[in-house]
Design a protein around this motif. Structure first.
Motif, PDB file in Angstrom:
ATOM      1  N   VAL A   1     -71.851  16.144 -32.880  1.00  0.00           N
ATOM      2  CA  VAL A   1     -72.128  17.561 -33.150  1.00  0.00           C
ATOM      3  C   VAL A   1     -73.248  18.049 -32.230  1.00  0.00           C
ATOM      4  O   VAL A   1     -73.246  19.187 -31.770  1.00  0.00           O
ATOM      5  N   VAL A   2     -74.224  17.167 -31.952  1.00  0.00           N
ATOM      6  CA  VAL A   2     -75.367  17.574 -31.123  1.00  0.00           C
ATOM      7  C   VAL A   2     -75.176  17.244 -29.641  1.00  0.00           C
ATOM      8  O   VAL A   2     -76.119  17.317 -28.857  1.00  0.00           O
ATOM      9  N   ALA A   3     -73.960  16.863 -29.253  1.00  0.00           N
ATOM     10  CA  ALA A   3     -73.705  16.600 -27.832  1.00  0.00           C
ATOM     11  C   ALA A   3     -73.916  17.876 -27.019  1.00  0.00           C
ATOM     12  O   ALA A   3     -73.711  18.981 -27.515  1.00  0.00           O
ATOM     13  N   LYS A   4     -74.340  17.709 -25.780  1.00  0.00           N
ATOM     14  CA  LYS A   4     -74.576  18.883 -24.917  1.00  0.00           C
ATOM     15  C   LYS A   4     -73.287  19.683 -24.720  1.00  0.00           C
ATOM     16  O   LYS A   4     -73.318  20.896 -24.568  1.00  0.00           O
ATOM     17  N   GLU A   5     -72.146  18.992 -24.736  1.00  0.00           N
ATOM     18  CA  GLU A   5     -70.861  19.678 -24.529  1.00  0.00           C
ATOM     19  C   GLU A   5     -70.342  20.345 -25.805  1.00  0.00           C
ATOM     20  O   GLU A   5     -69.355  21.076 -25.763  1.00  0.00           O
ATOM     21  N   SER A   6     -70.991  20.090 -26.937  1.00  0.00           N
ATOM     22  CA  SER A   6     -70.561  20.678 -28.214  1.00  0.00           C
ATOM     23  C   SER A   6     -70.924  22.163 -28.253  1.00  0.00           C
ATOM     24  O   SER A   6     -72.042  22.541 -27.899  1.00  0.00           O
ATOM     25  N   ILE A   7     -69.986  22.985 -28.712  1.00  0.00           N
ATOM     26  CA  ILE A   7     -70.222  24.443 -28.749  1.00  0.00           C
ATOM     27  C   ILE A   7     -71.015  24.874 -29.986  1.00  0.00           C
ATOM     28  O   ILE A   7     -71.278  26.052 -30.188  1.00  0.00           O
ATOM     29  N   VAL A   8     -71.390  23.915 -30.820  1.00  0.00           N
ATOM     30  CA  VAL A   8     -72.124  24.220 -32.051  1.00  0.00           C
ATOM     31  C   VAL A   8     -73.423  24.954 -31.730  1.00  0.00           C
ATOM     32  O   VAL A   8     -74.123  24.611 -30.773  1.00  0.00           O
ATOM     33  N   HIS A   9     -73.729  25.969 -32.552  1.00  0.00           N
ATOM     34  CA  HIS A   9     -74.940  26.770 -32.354  1.00  0.00           C
ATOM     35  C   HIS A   9     -76.182  25.879 -32.364  1.00  0.00           C
ATOM     36  O   HIS A   9     -76.257  24.906 -33.103  1.00  0.00           O
ATOM     37  N   GLN A  10     -77.165  26.260 -31.539  1.00  0.00           N
ATOM     38  CA  GLN A  10     -78.394  25.462 -31.421  1.00  0.00           C
ATOM     39  C   GLN A  10     -79.128  25.296 -32.758  1.00  0.00           C
ATOM     40  O   GLN A  10     -79.728  24.254 -33.017  1.00  0.00           O
ATOM     41  N   ASN A  11     -79.063  26.309 -33.621  1.00  0.00           N
ATOM     42  CA  ASN A  11     -79.730  26.210 -34.937  1.00  0.00           C
ATOM     43  C   ASN A  11     -79.184  25.043 -35.759  1.00  0.00           C
ATOM     44  O   ASN A  11     -79.932  24.337 -36.439  1.00  0.00           O
TER      45      ASN A  11
ATOM     46  N   GLU B   1     -72.226  31.243 -35.661  1.00  0.00           N
ATOM     47  CA  GLU B   1     -73.315  32.221 -35.777  1.00  0.00           C
ATOM     48  C   GLU B   1     -74.695  31.584 -35.904  1.00  0.00           C
ATOM     49  O   GLU B   1     -75.711  32.258 -35.773  1.00  0.00           O
ATOM     50  N   GLY B   2     -74.726  30.284 -36.204  1.00  0.00           N
ATOM     51  CA  GLY B   2     -76.010  29.604 -36.320  1.00  0.00           C
ATOM     52  C   GLY B   2     -76.766  29.934 -37.593  1.00  0.00           C
ATOM     53  O   GLY B   2     -77.996  29.826 -37.651  1.00  0.00           O
ATOM     54  N   ASP B   3     -76.023  30.319 -38.633  1.00  0.00           N
ATOM     55  CA  ASP B   3     -76.665  30.631 -39.915  1.00  0.00           C
ATOM     56  C   ASP B   3     -76.968  29.325 -40.648  1.00  0.00           C
ATOM     57  O   ASP B   3     -76.116  28.747 -41.300  1.00  0.00           O
ATOM     58  N   ALA B   4     -78.230  28.878 -40.524  1.00  0.00           N
ATOM     59  CA  ALA B   4     -78.632  27.612 -41.136  1.00  0.00           C
ATOM     60  C   ALA B   4     -79.089  27.789 -42.580  1.00  0.00           C
ATOM     61  O   ALA B   4     -79.413  26.822 -43.255  1.00  0.00           O
ATOM     62  N   VAL B   5     -79.090  29.043 -43.057  1.00  0.00           N
ATOM     63  CA  VAL B   5     -79.531  29.337 -44.425  1.00  0.00           C
ATOM     64  C   VAL B   5     -78.342  29.412 -45.380  1.00  0.00           C
ATOM     65  O   VAL B   5     -78.320  28.792 -46.430  1.00  0.00           O
ATOM     66  N   HIS B   6     -77.308  30.191 -44.975  1.00  0.00           N
ATOM     67  CA  HIS B   6     -76.134  30.372 -45.831  1.00  0.00           C
ATOM     68  C   HIS B   6     -74.882  29.672 -45.286  1.00  0.00           C
ATOM     69  O   HIS B   6     -73.833  29.699 -45.917  1.00  0.00           O
ATOM     70  N   GLY B   7     -74.999  29.056 -44.111  1.00  0.00           N
ATOM     71  CA  GLY B   7     -73.854  28.374 -43.516  1.00  0.00           C
ATOM     72  C   GLY B   7     -73.689  26.975 -44.069  1.00  0.00           C
ATOM     73  O   GLY B   7     -74.609  26.415 -44.673  1.00  0.00           O
ATOM     74  N   SER B   8     -72.508  26.423 -43.877  1.00  0.00           N
ATOM     75  CA  SER B   8     -72.213  25.059 -44.335  1.00  0.00           C
ATOM     76  C   SER B   8     -72.497  24.093 -43.183  1.00  0.00           C
ATOM     77  O   SER B   8     -71.715  23.984 -42.245  1.00  0.00           O
ATOM     78  N   LEU B   9     -73.652  23.422 -43.263  1.00  0.00           N
ATOM     79  CA  LEU B   9     -74.084  22.522 -42.194  1.00  0.00           C
ATOM     80  C   LEU B   9     -73.545  21.116 -42.455  1.00  0.00           C
ATOM     81  O   LEU B   9     -74.265  20.218 -42.876  1.00  0.00           O
ATOM     82  N   MET B  10     -72.244  20.936 -42.231  1.00  0.00           N
ATOM     83  CA  MET B  10     -71.628  19.639 -42.500  1.00  0.00           C
ATOM     84  C   MET B  10     -72.236  18.571 -41.596  1.00  0.00           C
ATOM     85  O   MET B  10     -72.290  18.737 -40.381  1.00  0.00           O
ATOM     86  N   ALA B  11     -72.714  17.500 -42.211  1.00  0.00           N
ATOM     87  CA  ALA B  11     -73.311  16.392 -41.467  1.00  0.00           C
ATOM     88  C   ALA B  11     -73.371  15.178 -42.373  1.00  0.00           C
ATOM     89  O   ALA B  11     -73.491  15.305 -43.595  1.00  0.00           O
ATOM     90  N   GLY B  12     -73.300  14.004 -41.761  1.00  0.00           N
ATOM     91  CA  GLY B  12     -73.354  12.769 -42.530  1.00  0.00           C
ATOM     92  C   GLY B  12     -74.780  12.290 -42.745  1.00  0.00           C
ATOM     93  O   GLY B  12     -75.729  12.861 -42.212  1.00  0.00           O
ATOM     94  N   GLN B  13     -74.926  11.220 -43.510  1.00  0.00           N
ATOM     95  CA  GLN B  13     -76.247  10.651 -43.751  1.00  0.00           C
ATOM     96  C   GLN B  13     -76.842  10.066 -42.474  1.00  0.00           C
ATOM     97  O   GLN B  13     -78.050   9.821 -42.409  1.00  0.00           O
ATOM     98  N   SER B  14     -76.025   9.882 -41.462  1.00  0.00           N
ATOM     99  CA  SER B  14     -76.525   9.379 -40.176  1.00  0.00           C
ATOM    100  C   SER B  14     -77.351  10.431 -39.434  1.00  0.00           C
ATOM    101  O   SER B  14     -77.964  10.116 -38.409  1.00  0.00           O
ATOM    102  N   ALA B  15     -77.391  11.669 -39.939  1.00  0.00           N
ATOM    103  CA  ALA B  15     -78.177  12.726 -39.281  1.00  0.00           C
ATOM    104  C   ALA B  15     -79.620  12.278 -39.063  1.00  0.00           C
ATOM    105  O   ALA B  15     -80.242  12.605 -38.047  1.00  0.00           O
TER     106      ALA B  15
END
Length: 309
Positions: free
Chosen positions: A195-205, A267-281
């Motif tokens: 998800v945090v790869a440089k090539e990933s289009i995921v918002h920076q937030n 949109e990078g909404d880290a407050v109301h968005g669903s930040l799917m991530a595993g425990q490996s985060a």
């Protein structure tokens, strides 16, 4: 690092990128494949023509093998299954259901089918249905989860089937990959790390929340609905868990999360968005290219498996 998975998929390393909705699109899939792993396009609930376009764009960026993750609960799944064949994709992973009804069509087209499973019973059923391998995914993973941990699920699945097993859930570095191999897996699938790869289009937030995450920062929502999902905690998860505790209906809970993954990814909404991530985060510390991620993970695993610290 040669295993039955590298032979089966025609890749350099037995590292597969998770087919994450909204996240796993053509930039990421192509970059992972170019780096020697297997990139996946996450079809999720996308219309068939969007999936077709994603496949074609991936082909423009790489001539290496890549696949499509087909979400079987998606009403468009039959059309997406056909698009995969029409576009000549040779690898499919499946989630949320039994791919049995598409198996004959895929097999005739020479598609390698790898269902994601969360139990031994499902792994055996998939082997009987003709699957070429399975991804045994523990509940440490992000997004939709089962109830077994990777550490307990993987060796039991390995003992139960003869086809190769790919381990997923909680794997983000060479130690995780080496551990998976010691449990009998012949490859790993990683989502959160990519998800945090440089090539990933995921918002920076979104990326920053993963990079700053601590070991206790993930939460499981939806236990009451029978559809548990692991995400990073924020205001949305607090509201959701409060409603769950109060016995809110499935419809009310659905309303709260409608479009929340897109909010986070695009949109990078880290407050109301669903930040799917595993425990490996908690293990993910920086943004890197897919090449750097794969080489770091494989080099680390190789050193440990060779008995060096």
């Amino acid at each position: 690092m040669k295993t039955r998975i590298t032979d089966l998929l025609g890749c350099q390393y037995p590292v597969i990128q998770g087919g994450m909705a909204w996240v796993a699109e053509y930039h990421l899939a192509a970059a992972v494949s170019e780096a020697g792993g297997i990139g996946l396009i996450g079809a999720a609930s996308a219309p068939p023509e969007v999936v077709r376009e994603q496949i074609r764009k991936t082909k423009e960026l790489t001539d290496k093998p890549f696949g499509v993750n087909v979400m079987l609960l998606n009403p468009n799944a039959p059309e997406v299954a056909k698009v995969v064949v029409e576009e000549g994709v040779k690898i499919v992973t499946t989630g949320a259901g039994n791919p049995g009804k598409f198996m004959e069509m895929w097999k005739q087209a020479g598609v390698t089918v790898i269902p994601v499973v969360a139990s031994v019973a499902m792994a055996k059923m998939m082997e009987r249905a003709g699957a070429d391998a399975v991804v045994a995914e523990g509940m440490e993973s992000g997004g939709h989860i089962g109830s077994q941990t990777t550490m307990t699920l993987v060796p039991q699945v390995v003992d139960a089937v003869t086809i190769p097993v790919i381990a997923a859930g909680g794997i983000a570095d060479g130690r995780g990959m080496a551990a998976a191999m010691m449990l009998g897996a012949e490859g790993v699938q990683m989502g959160t790390r990519f998800v945090v790869a440089k090539e990933s289009i995921v918002h920076q937030n979104y990326k920053e929340r993963i990079i700053k995450a601590k070991d206790i920062d993930s939460e499981v929502t939806g236990m009451s609905t029978g559809h548990p999902i692991r995400v990073l905690r924020n205001q949305m998860t607090r509201e959701y868990l409060k409603l769950e505790k109060e016995g809110a209906s499935f419809e009310e809970l659905e309303q709260l999360t409608l479009g929340s993954l897109r909010k986070a990814v695009i949109e990078g909404d880290a407050v109301h968005g669903s930040l799917m991530a595993g425990q490996s985060a908690g293990l993910v510390k920086k943004e890197q290219t897919c090449q750097e991620i794969i080489e770091e993970v494989v080099t680390g695993a190789r050193a440990l498996l060779a008995g060096r610290k």
